[in-house]
Enzyme design. Structure first.
Site, PDB file in Angstrom:
ATOM      1  N   LYS A 266       4.236  10.286 -28.210  1.00  0.00           N
ATOM      2  CA  LYS A 266       5.422  10.302 -27.363  1.00  0.00           C
ATOM      3  C   LYS A 266       6.696  10.227 -28.213  1.00  0.00           C
ATOM      4  CE  LYS A 266       3.248   7.711 -23.558  1.00  0.00           C
ATOM      5  NZ  LYS A 266       3.466   8.651 -22.440  1.00  0.00           N
ATOM      6  N   ARG A 340      -6.372   9.540 -17.063  1.00  0.00           N
ATOM      7  CA  ARG A 340      -7.370  10.185 -16.203  1.00  0.00           C
ATOM      8  C   ARG A 340      -8.748  10.166 -16.847  1.00  0.00           C
ATOM      9  NH1 ARG A 340      -3.746  15.452 -16.209  1.00  0.00           N
ATOM     10  NH2 ARG A 340      -2.267  13.749 -16.431  1.00  0.00           N
TER      11      ARG A 340
END
Length: 489
Positions: A266, A340
């Site tokens: 990130k 996920r």
């Protein structure tokens, strides 16, 4: 860890008003007859309270908002809060009124004059929630909050109504504490230990270590954490409050204790907020704590996958293919779409082991849901209208914003992989939907399911009505309400 302020419920004692040294909160509404406490305070303050109630400023307030009279004459109190609240106020307005007291509560204590107000318990609940403060890592002298007394016409009845709300408040505080903790404190070890400590409340808690997860085939989850020094864990919490043998309702939470993004790292700006990427697991933990504290008459299992997503020499790479517990293979296109992968294995395990009557997963899953809904609503995705509508009703009843989002087969095409059964991302457009569509592949057709993307609601940069800036505890109240309304007899 901070706990909600203890609130004493007492019969209304007008003689005690002159000597109260902290803050006094009194309820009023333009056009309604003044209460006995209001009239007493008005006399003590030589008419200052009445002048404030007749002022234009008070008339412009919305229900639940307060006008402060600092150091009013004639009494010892440091302030009198004149709170606008009609007798027919709804739950949200009453909690907002309590929050006005909680926000300004200090060392000298607070006295709330609820008298015969029918929403006195909600006033106490709002006060408790808003008085939260996370100062565990601040040094120096700290202000110890003073006592809180709520005076009511029927204090025993108010105390009975407030008791289950106190359990919810403690669950919310537990969730907020977890989300607010820095990642060097809340490692996967520490997180699991805090959950294991809830065995003293009557929960059955089991910690699955990496060798257990390897044996079970949870390679999607394990792949996320393989670059971290903190080992991956799955914690299973069971509450047996319903009929013996009845299938439980399952709650599943994403618990990424810190998310660098992995190899798909990130940007540095704002990465410090990724301590909150375990928000879904924190909500599950807070709900389970609430159920145990109030002795809920339902069978509920909470499962959380705890990992840390770090970029070292062993870390998962873009292009890797992992096999889930279900057996499906996943091409990892972006290592920052890791939540996920964690949920896929834990959700499948929950269904295989517990055969739940329904399942809800929670995760700070996508930035895309923030683009879609901002910070006002959690995104709700579901394969079952009945369960989804029940959750939305519970969220609305508790004042927690939630909005249903679509699912559909057309979105599946975006997850198609050239070399595996699926990719873990489907591009920028519809990102929150394709993430939910990915998760739905790990939901059995017979399992009613909701996915809650709480990326926009778990932590705020400004105050909300019932919480200071930071962790909100969103979801504990709604899920507790769902379980009470739908599964308890």
């Amino acid at each position: 860890m901070p706990k909600p302020l203890p609130i004493q419920f007492q019969a209304t004692d007008l003689a005690a008003l002159a000597g109260q040294k902290g803050r006094i909160a009194v309820l009023s509404e333009p056009g309604q007859p003044a209460s006995p406490a209001f009239r007493r305070l008005d006399r003590l303050t030589k008419g200052a309270l009445g002048r404030a109630a007749a002022s234009e400023a008070f008339g412009k307030l919305k229900p639940g908002e307060a006008l402060d009279l600092a150091f009013p004459p004639g009494i010892a109190a440091e302030a009198v809060q004149l709170i606008r609240l009609p007798k027919k106020a709804d739950q949200a307005q009453a909690r907002k009124a309590g929050a006005a007291v909680g926000k300004t509560h200090g060392a000298a204590g607070s006295l709330v004059l609820a008298e015969a107000h029918p929403r006195a318990a909600d006033i106490a609940f709002g006060l408790a929630l808003r008085a939260y403060e996370f100062d565990s890592h601040k040094t120096g002298e700290k202000t110890v909050p003073g006592p809180v007394t709520l005076m009511a016409a029927r204090p025993e009845a108010v105390a009975r109504a407030a008791a289950p709300m106190a359990a919810v408040a403690e669950g919310v505080f537990f969730t907020r504490d977890l989300v607010n903790e820095p990642a060097n404190v809340l490692t996967t070890h520490d997180f699991a230990a805090r959950l294991a400590a809830m065995q003293e409340l009557g929960l059955d808690v089991e910690i699955l270590e990496e060798e257990d997860l390897t044996r079970l085939g949870m390679r999607a989850l394990l792949g996320v954490g393989q670059g971290s020094e903190s080992p991956a864990k799955v914690v299973v919490m069971q509450w047996h409050g319903g009929p013996k043998g009845e299938a439980p309702f399952a709650l599943v939470g994403k618990g990424v204790v810190f998310d660098t993004g992995g190899i798909s790292i990130k940007p540095a700006a704002g990465m410090e907020e990724m301590t909150m990427d375990m928000g879904g697991a924190a909500v599950v933990a807070g709900v389970m704590r609430t159920l145990a504290l109030r002795k809920a008459r339902a069978n509920v299992v909470g499962l959380v996958g705890l990992v840390e997503n770090m970029p070292d020499g062993r870390a998962q790479r873009p292009g890797d293919v992992v096999r889930s517990m279900k057996g499906d293979t996943i091409e990892v296109i972006n290592t920052d779409a890791e939540g996920r992968l964690v949920l896929a294995d834990v959700m499948w395990y929950a269904q295989e082991r517990f055969k739940p009557r329904g399942m809800i997963d929670l995760a700070t899953l996508t930035g895309a849901i923030i683009i879609a809904l901002g910070h006002e609503n959690t995104g709700v995705f579901s394969n079952n209208d009945d369960l989804c509508n029940a959750f939305l009703a519970a969220a609305k009843a508790e004042g927690e914003g939630a909005w249903r989002m679509p699912l559909g087969e057309a979105y599946d095409a975006k997850l198609k992989s050239r070399i595996a059964d699926m990719m873990n991302v489907g591009g920028r457009d519809g990102g929150a939907i394709t993430a939910a569509q990915f998760l739905q592949r790990f939901v059995k057709p017979e399992t009613p399911w909701c996915h809650l993307d709480i990326a926009g609601t778990a932590l705020l940069k400004s105050d909300s009505t019932l919480a200071p800036k930071g962790a909100t505890g969103w979801g504990v109240m709604a899920l507790d309400r769902l379980i009470r309304d739908r599964f308890e007899r």
